[in-house]
Design a protein around this motif. Structure first.
Motif, PDB file in Angstrom:
ATOM      1  N   ARG A  14      31.215  -1.857  -9.989  1.00 16.38           N
ATOM      2  CA  ARG A  14      32.424  -2.572  -9.556  1.00 16.38           C
ATOM      3  C   ARG A  14      32.518  -2.611  -8.030  1.00 16.38           C
ATOM      4  NH1 ARG A  14      37.034  -0.084 -13.605  1.00 16.38           N
ATOM      5  NH2 ARG A  14      36.533  -1.390 -15.413  1.00 16.38           N
ATOM      6  N   SER A  15      32.240  -1.486  -7.403  1.00 16.99           N
ATOM      7  CA  SER A  15      32.294  -1.416  -5.940  1.00 16.99           C
ATOM      8  C   SER A  15      31.289  -2.369  -5.317  1.00 16.99           C
ATOM      9  CB  SER A  15      32.008   0.010  -5.461  1.00 16.99           C
ATOM     10  OG  SER A  15      32.927   0.921  -6.006  1.00 16.99           O
ATOM     11  N   SER A  16      30.080  -2.377  -5.861  1.00 16.37           N
ATOM     12  CA  SER A  16      29.029  -3.246  -5.344  1.00 16.37           C
ATOM     13  C   SER A  16      29.438  -4.714  -5.413  1.00 16.37           C
ATOM     14  CB  SER A  16      27.740  -3.010  -6.130  1.00 16.37           C
ATOM     15  OG  SER A  16      26.726  -3.863  -5.672  1.00 16.37           O
ATOM     16  N   LYS A  17      30.069  -5.101  -6.502  1.00 15.35           N
ATOM     17  CA  LYS A  17      30.514  -6.491  -6.644  1.00 15.35           C
ATOM     18  C   LYS A  17      31.535  -6.864  -5.577  1.00 15.35           C
ATOM     19  CE  LYS A  17      29.493  -7.017 -11.504  1.00 15.35           C
ATOM     20  NZ  LYS A  17      29.985  -7.302 -12.843  1.00 15.35           N
ATOM     21  N   VAL A  18      32.434  -5.955  -5.275  1.00 15.10           N
ATOM     22  CA  VAL A  18      33.422  -6.205  -4.227  1.00 15.10           C
ATOM     23  C   VAL A  18      32.732  -6.342  -2.874  1.00 15.10           C
ATOM     24  CG1 VAL A  18      35.375  -5.212  -2.953  1.00 15.10           C
ATOM     25  CG2 VAL A  18      35.317  -5.082  -5.453  1.00 15.10           C
ATOM     26  N   PHE A  19      31.821  -5.424  -2.570  1.00 14.64           N
ATOM     27  CA  PHE A  19      31.107  -5.469  -1.291  1.00 14.64           C
ATOM     28  C   PHE A  19      30.285  -6.753  -1.156  1.00 14.64           C
ATOM     29  CE2 PHE A  19      30.974  -0.594  -1.546  1.00 14.64           C
ATOM     30  CZ  PHE A  19      32.191  -0.480  -0.885  1.00 14.64           C
ATOM     31  N   VAL A  20      29.549  -7.108  -2.201  1.00 14.22           N
ATOM     32  CA  VAL A  20      28.701  -8.298  -2.174  1.00 14.22           C
ATOM     33  C   VAL A  20      29.548  -9.551  -1.956  1.00 14.22           C
ATOM     34  CG1 VAL A  20      27.272  -9.778  -3.656  1.00 14.22           C
ATOM     35  CG2 VAL A  20      26.787  -7.336  -3.495  1.00 14.22           C
ATOM     36  N   THR A  21      30.633  -9.663  -2.697  1.00 15.80           N
ATOM     37  CA  THR A  21      31.502 -10.834  -2.565  1.00 15.80           C
ATOM     38  C   THR A  21      32.083 -10.936  -1.166  1.00 15.80           C
ATOM     39  OG1 THR A  21      32.045 -10.746  -4.921  1.00 15.80           O
ATOM     40  CG2 THR A  21      33.543 -11.989  -3.502  1.00 15.80           C
ATOM     41  N   ALA A  22      32.559  -9.824  -0.639  1.00 19.52           N
ATOM     42  CA  ALA A  22      33.155  -9.828   0.701  1.00 19.52           C
ATOM     43  C   ALA A  22      32.117 -10.157   1.768  1.00 19.52           C
ATOM     44  CB  ALA A  22      33.805  -8.475   0.988  1.00 19.52           C
ATOM     45  N   HIS A  30      27.886 -18.825   8.509  1.00 15.91           N
ATOM     46  CA  HIS A  30      26.575 -18.981   9.148  1.00 15.91           C
ATOM     47  C   HIS A  30      25.583 -19.697   8.228  1.00 15.91           C
ATOM     48  CE1 HIS A  30      27.615 -16.552  12.628  1.00 15.91           C
ATOM     49  NE2 HIS A  30      28.257 -15.764  11.788  1.00 15.91           N
ATOM     50  N   ASN A  31      26.077 -20.176   7.096  1.00 16.49           N
ATOM     51  CA  ASN A  31      25.246 -20.893   6.121  1.00 16.49           C
ATOM     52  C   ASN A  31      24.035 -20.074   5.683  1.00 16.49           C
ATOM     53  OD1 ASN A  31      26.853 -23.269   6.048  1.00 16.49           O
ATOM     54  ND2 ASN A  31      25.982 -23.836   8.026  1.00 16.49           N
ATOM     55  N   ILE A  32      24.287 -18.799   5.411  1.00 17.67           N
ATOM     56  CA  ILE A  32      23.212 -17.914   4.971  1.00 17.67           C
ATOM     57  C   ILE A  32      23.754 -17.000   3.874  1.00 17.67           C
ATOM     58  CG2 ILE A  32      23.672 -16.148   6.720  1.00 17.67           C
ATOM     59  CD1 ILE A  32      20.583 -15.828   6.947  1.00 17.67           C
ATOM     60  N   THR A  33      22.882 -16.635   2.952  1.00 19.63           N
ATOM     61  CA  THR A  33      23.288 -15.728   1.877  1.00 19.63           C
ATOM     62  C   THR A  33      22.983 -14.291   2.273  1.00 19.63           C
ATOM     63  OG1 THR A  33      21.149 -15.769   0.762  1.00 19.63           O
ATOM     64  CG2 THR A  33      22.751 -17.495   0.145  1.00 19.63           C
ATOM     65  N   ARG A  34      23.519 -13.388   1.506  1.00 22.78           N
ATOM     66  CA  ARG A  34      23.278 -11.959   1.720  1.00 22.78           C
ATOM     67  C   ARG A  34      21.792 -11.642   1.653  1.00 22.78           C
ATOM     68  NH1 ARG A  34      22.546  -8.676  -2.655  1.00 22.78           N
ATOM     69  NH2 ARG A  34      23.343 -10.357  -3.915  1.00 22.78           N
ATOM     70  N   ILE A  35      21.113 -12.117   0.623  1.00 27.41           N
ATOM     71  CA  ILE A  35      19.696 -11.803   0.456  1.00 27.41           C
ATOM     72  C   ILE A  35      18.872 -12.435   1.571  1.00 27.41           C
ATOM     73  CG2 ILE A  35      19.120 -13.676  -1.145  1.00 27.41           C
ATOM     74  CD1 ILE A  35      17.911 -10.084  -1.559  1.00 27.41           C
ATOM     75  N   GLN A  36      19.244 -13.627   2.027  1.00 30.81           N
ATOM     76  CA  GLN A  36      18.549 -14.244   3.153  1.00 30.81           C
ATOM     77  C   GLN A  36      18.743 -13.419   4.421  1.00 30.81           C
ATOM     78  OE1 GLN A  36      20.416 -18.105   2.989  1.00 30.81           O
ATOM     79  NE2 GLN A  36      18.659 -19.045   1.972  1.00 30.81           N
ATOM     80  N   SER A  37      19.960 -12.926   4.625  1.00 29.89           N
ATOM     81  CA  SER A  37      20.215 -12.120   5.828  1.00 29.89           C
ATOM     82  C   SER A  37      19.448 -10.803   5.764  1.00 29.89           C
ATOM     83  CB  SER A  37      21.714 -11.863   6.005  1.00 29.89           C
ATOM     84  OG  SER A  37      22.216 -10.975   5.032  1.00 29.89           O
ATOM     85  N   LYS A 107      25.548  -9.044  13.763  1.00 26.30           N
ATOM     86  CA  LYS A 107      26.900  -8.768  14.271  1.00 26.30           C
ATOM     87  C   LYS A 107      27.912  -8.830  13.134  1.00 26.30           C
ATOM     88  CE  LYS A 107      25.893 -10.568  18.855  1.00 26.30           C
ATOM     89  NZ  LYS A 107      26.033 -11.724  19.740  1.00 26.30           N
ATOM     90  N   VAL A 108      27.774  -9.808  12.265  1.00 24.88           N
ATOM     91  CA  VAL A 108      28.670  -9.951  11.113  1.00 24.88           C
ATOM     92  C   VAL A 108      28.527  -8.745  10.190  1.00 24.88           C
ATOM     93  CG1 VAL A 108      29.151 -11.321   9.037  1.00 24.88           C
ATOM     94  CG2 VAL A 108      28.667 -12.476  11.210  1.00 24.88           C
ATOM     95  N   ILE A 109      27.298  -8.331   9.927  1.00 23.20           N
ATOM     96  CA  ILE A 109      27.062  -7.210   9.018  1.00 23.20           C
ATOM     97  C   ILE A 109      27.543  -5.899   9.638  1.00 23.20           C
ATOM     98  CG2 ILE A 109      25.261  -5.877   7.842  1.00 23.20           C
ATOM     99  CD1 ILE A 109      23.775  -8.542   7.402  1.00 23.20           C
ATOM    100  N   GLU A 110      27.331  -5.725  10.935  1.00 14.88           N
ATOM    101  CA  GLU A 110      27.839  -4.524  11.609  1.00 14.88           C
ATOM    102  C   GLU A 110      29.364  -4.468  11.554  1.00 14.88           C
ATOM    103  OE1 GLU A 110      26.256  -4.043  15.586  1.00 14.88           O
ATOM    104  OE2 GLU A 110      24.234  -4.479  14.871  1.00 14.88           O
ATOM    105  N   GLU A 111      30.005  -5.597  11.757  1.00 15.94           N
ATOM    106  CA  GLU A 111      31.469  -5.664  11.675  1.00 15.94           C
ATOM    107  C   GLU A 111      31.934  -5.352  10.249  1.00 15.94           C
ATOM    108  OE1 GLU A 111      33.995  -9.499  11.541  1.00 15.94           O
ATOM    109  OE2 GLU A 111      33.919  -8.932  13.671  1.00 15.94           O
ATOM    110  N   PHE A 112      31.223  -5.900   9.258  1.00 15.80           N
ATOM    111  CA  PHE A 112      31.541  -5.640   7.860  1.00 15.80           C
ATOM    112  C   PHE A 112      31.423  -4.153   7.556  1.00 15.80           C
ATOM    113  CE2 PHE A 112      30.108  -5.139   3.439  1.00 15.80           C
ATOM    114  CZ  PHE A 112      31.197  -5.686   2.784  1.00 15.80           C
ATOM    115  N   LYS A 113      30.342  -3.536   8.027  1.00 13.24           N
ATOM    116  CA  LYS A 113      30.157  -2.100   7.800  1.00 13.24           C
ATOM    117  C   LYS A 113      31.299  -1.307   8.430  1.00 13.24           C
ATOM    118  CE  LYS A 113      27.325   1.858   8.935  1.00 13.24           C
ATOM    119  NZ  LYS A 113      26.376   2.414   9.881  1.00 13.24           N
ATOM    120  N   ALA A 114      31.638  -1.638   9.666  1.00 11.48           N
ATOM    121  CA  ALA A 114      32.718  -0.927  10.348  1.00 11.48           C
ATOM    122  C   ALA A 114      34.034  -1.069   9.589  1.00 11.48           C
ATOM    123  CB  ALA A 114      32.868  -1.437  11.781  1.00 11.48           C
ATOM    124  N   ASP A 115      34.306  -2.264   9.091  1.00 12.32           N
ATOM    125  CA  ASP A 115      35.540  -2.490   8.342  1.00 12.32           C
ATOM    126  C   ASP A 115      35.565  -1.717   7.027  1.00 12.32           C
ATOM    127  OD1 ASP A 115      36.395  -4.180  10.357  1.00 12.32           O
ATOM    128  OD2 ASP A 115      35.959  -6.027   9.253  1.00 12.32           O
TER     129      ASP A 115
END
Length: 154
Positions: A14-22, A30-37, A107-115
């Protein structure tokens, strides 16, 4: 009595689904997916990485990585360079466009991690990582069929 809501497998799923969606939502601009990033990250971090190595890093099967690489190549984010020692092996390199997007996306992923870790002390984060790593190893070691379906993730 067993309570499914206390089962770590359900909690992490459940947690993973929330993280992935967010994260997907944040990357959308940025027109990119999580797996692409994630692929950009591993290609950037490992110069001259092969598709097989990328598949291992991403924990996906090679055909899925082949499609991913074709997509990233089509977008102009990477190029495949033939190996000097084995013509069947292609090394993956980010283009200038890929490097620029990598910088923006990190930068987006670092901000996401910090949040997501806001308000959690470093010691608790390390405990969480250690516990999860041990639980993953326990799950792998106690499942005789793990190798049969392990690469079906992501």
């Amino acid at each position: 009595m067993f309570n499914l809501d206390d089962c770590i497998a359900l909690i992490t799923c459940r947690s993973s689904k929330v993280f992935v969606t967010a994260l997907e939502h944040r990357l959308r601009r940025h027109n990119i997916t999580r797996i692409q990033s994630f692929a950009l990250y591993y290609i950037h971090q490992n110069s001259c990485i092969t598709q097989r190595e990328l598949a291992d890093f991403l924990a996906v099967r090679e055909p899925a990585v082949a499609r991913l690489v074709r997509e990233l190549e089509h977008l102009g984010l990477l190029v495949r360079k033939g190996s000097s020692t084995d013509k069947r092996v292609h090394q993956l390199l980010l283009t200038n466009l890929g490097e620029n997007l990598y910088e923006e996306v990190m930068k987006v992923i670092e901000e996401f991690k910090a949040d997501t870790v806001h308000g959690i002390c470093e010691e608790d984060l390390q405990t969480l990582k250690s516990c999860l790593a041990l639980m993953v190893e326990n799950a792998k070691n106690n499942d005789r069929n793990y190798k049969d379906y392990a690469s079906e993730k992501v």
